[in-house]
Design an enzyme around this catalytic site. Structure first.
Site, mmCIF file in Angstrom:
data_model
loop_
_atom_site.group_PDB
_atom_site.id
_atom_site.type_symbol
_atom_site.label_atom_id
_atom_site.label_comp_id
_atom_site.label_asym_id
_atom_site.label_seq_id
_atom_site.Cartn_x
_atom_site.Cartn_y
_atom_site.Cartn_z
ATOM 1 N N ASN A 144 -9.381 -6.772 -7.483
ATOM 2 C CA ASN A 144 -8.549 -5.582 -7.275
ATOM 3 C C ASN A 144 -8.853 -4.491 -8.300
ATOM 4 O OD1 ASN A 144 -6.939 -6.068 -4.993
ATOM 5 N ND2 ASN A 144 -5.659 -7.489 -6.133
ATOM 6 N N CYS A 166 -9.247 -8.607 1.165
ATOM 7 C CA CYS A 166 -7.872 -8.749 0.676
ATOM 8 C C CYS A 166 -7.155 -9.711 1.610
ATOM 9 C CB CYS A 166 -7.193 -7.389 0.674
ATOM 10 S SG CYS A 166 -5.443 -7.422 0.195
ATOM 11 N N HIS A 202 -4.233 -1.964 0.317
ATOM 12 C CA HIS A 202 -2.879 -1.818 -0.247
ATOM 13 C C HIS A 202 -2.245 -0.482 0.135
ATOM 14 C CE1 HIS A 202 -3.476 -5.138 -3.545
ATOM 15 N NE2 HIS A 202 -3.686 -5.566 -2.312
ATOM 16 N N TYR A 251 2.669 -3.142 0.093
ATOM 17 C CA TYR A 251 2.406 -2.314 -1.092
ATOM 18 C C TYR A 251 2.884 -0.873 -0.892
ATOM 19 C CZ TYR A 251 -0.242 -5.859 -3.600
ATOM 20 O OH TYR A 251 -0.597 -6.987 -4.300
#
Length: 430
Positions: A144, A166, A202, A251
């Site tokens: 990340n 992810c 995200h 997120y």
């Protein structure tokens, strides 16, 4: 066939080992090389990894090394799952935001930017070593902020095939499969289902779902809205979901419910990093037990559900030329009409032996695109700042970030960010 894991001392590694053991028939790895810069941690995690493999009859070798070039030499695949500065740097990222009255998080806001500035040069050096020592090898990046790191790879290491990965999309898909199983009263195989997601890592919106090619999104979204209405503490305002007719990546809470997130930070400590530091200490203690031969249940506390499933699915699809569809991060190359073709997006892609192929996708509505374009501007500026040690680009990245400081505080936050991370950011202090 050699597979290399950069950051092999991660507590996630045992789950990854299990994933490879489960797929030996379709993904015949001969040598799994675990590379880490922390020899003590590598010895603990690597020793446990070896016991797991030996317990299954030693179908492949597990090699441990602190030498990056040796790890990459002749490999077919590289998985990056590293953390520059380790967990203490994550804690610093969280408290960087916290002390300035901003979101303190490891992948979004000012903390995410700090992590990206530390990480991008390290990942680009891995890519350069791959181009020299393992030409043609695929780099699967889990590190990340995954989309931002993949953006840097696409722009500054285009000669190395890479994909950003992810576990949020696969976790979302598996959750929806469970709901449909309850609804239909029958078991559903994951390959029968396909999630339609679009956005940035995200910062994406789930907007469609097919089961055996049939559109079942209307049932899922309506059921989700009803669930939110009956929940005393819903994840989202039901009116938001009813208006969007999409489910935001969780997120997006940091952007849509910033005040709520800031309020929850007032309860620190412990921050999430401090919780994970404690979890990891317990896991490493268990991993060091010479009698342990299976990943412990406590690994689930670490997060990262379906991590090994996703990693091995993508590598297997590539190796076997399967043409499977997976939601990953890659430059969309015109798959989304009207958006800059070189932007890295998180979206459904076909994965085969030739690489990662974005599937044609309708653009997101204006209500989503405005935020996405602003965050992408921040990402592009952050890449330039990280690669060139460019303080002006770093200043502008903070200014562009929707979770960044007010204009008159940008310089103060930037100086704090750079000073806090000084030993990891030599490019800014040359």
């Amino acid at each position: 066939m050699k597979v290399t894991v950069m950051g092999g001392g991660s507590t996630y590694t045992p789950e990854l080992i299990s994933g490879f053991l489960d797929r030996l028939e379709t993904f015949p790895v001969d040598e799994l090389c675990l590379m880490d810069i922390d020899p003590q941690r590598l010895e603990i995690v690597g020793g446990f990894a070896r016991r797991i493999v030996e317990h299954k009859g030693s179908p492949f070798k597990v090699i441990l090394t602190t030498d990056q070039r040796a790890a990459i030499q002749g490999t077919r695949y590289v998985i990056t799952q590293l953390r520059v500065g380790m967990m203490q740097a994550r804690r610093s990222d969280e408290y960087l935001g916290h002390r300035h009255g901003l979101i303190g998080q490891e992948t979004t806001g000012v903390g995410g930017m700090a992590k990206a500035l530390r990480t991008i040069p390290v990942i680009l050096q891995i890519a350069r070593d791959m181009a020299e020592l393992a030409p043609g090898a695929l780099l699967a990046n889990f590190t990340n902020p995954s989309g931002l790191v993949t953006e840097a790879l696409a722009r500054y290491a285009p000669q190395v095939p890479s994909v950003g990965v992810c576990n949020v999309p696969i976790t979302t898909q598996m959750g929806m499969v469970e709901k449909l199983e309850q609804l239909y009263g029958r078991q559903i195989q994951p390959n029968q289902a396909q999630l339609d997601t679009l956005g940035l890592n995200h910062l994406s919106w789930h907007r469609g779902f097919t089961l055996d090619g049939e559109d079942v999104w209307p049932q899922l979204i309506q059921g989700y809205i009803e669930q939110l209405k009956s929940d005393p503490e819903p994840d989202w305002d039901p009116a938001l979901i009813a208006s969007l007719q999409m489910i935001p990546n969780y997120y997006l809470n940091y952007f849509y419910q910033t005040g709520q997130k800031l309020k929850s930070q007032e309860k620190w400590p412990p921050s999430r990093a401090e919780e994970v530091i404690e979890i990891e200490a317990g896991l490493l203690q268990q991993y060091a037990d010479p009698t342990l031969k299976e990943p412990p249940a406590d690994l689930m506390k670490r997060g990262g559900a379906y991590y090994s499933t996703l990693a091995t699915q993508i590598l297997t699809a590539h190796y076997n030329d399967l043409g499977e569809t997976h939601v990953v991060n890659t430059p969309h190359r015109g798959a989304v009409p009207g958006w800059p073709a070189d932007w890295v997006l998180e979206m459904p892609c076909r994965v085969d032996a030739q690489g990662i192929h974005p599937l044609p996708a309708e653009p997101l509505p204006m209500v989503c695109f405005g935020l996405l374009a602003q965050v992408k501007s921040y990402e592009l500026l952050t890449v330039e700042a990280a690669v060139h040690g460019d303080r002006e680009a770093a200043f502008q990245a903070l200014l562009a970030n929707p979770l960044g400081p007010a204009a008159d505080q940008v310089q103060v936050v930037l100086e704090d960010l750079l000073e806090t991370n000084r030993k990891y950011l030599p490019q800014f202090w040359a």
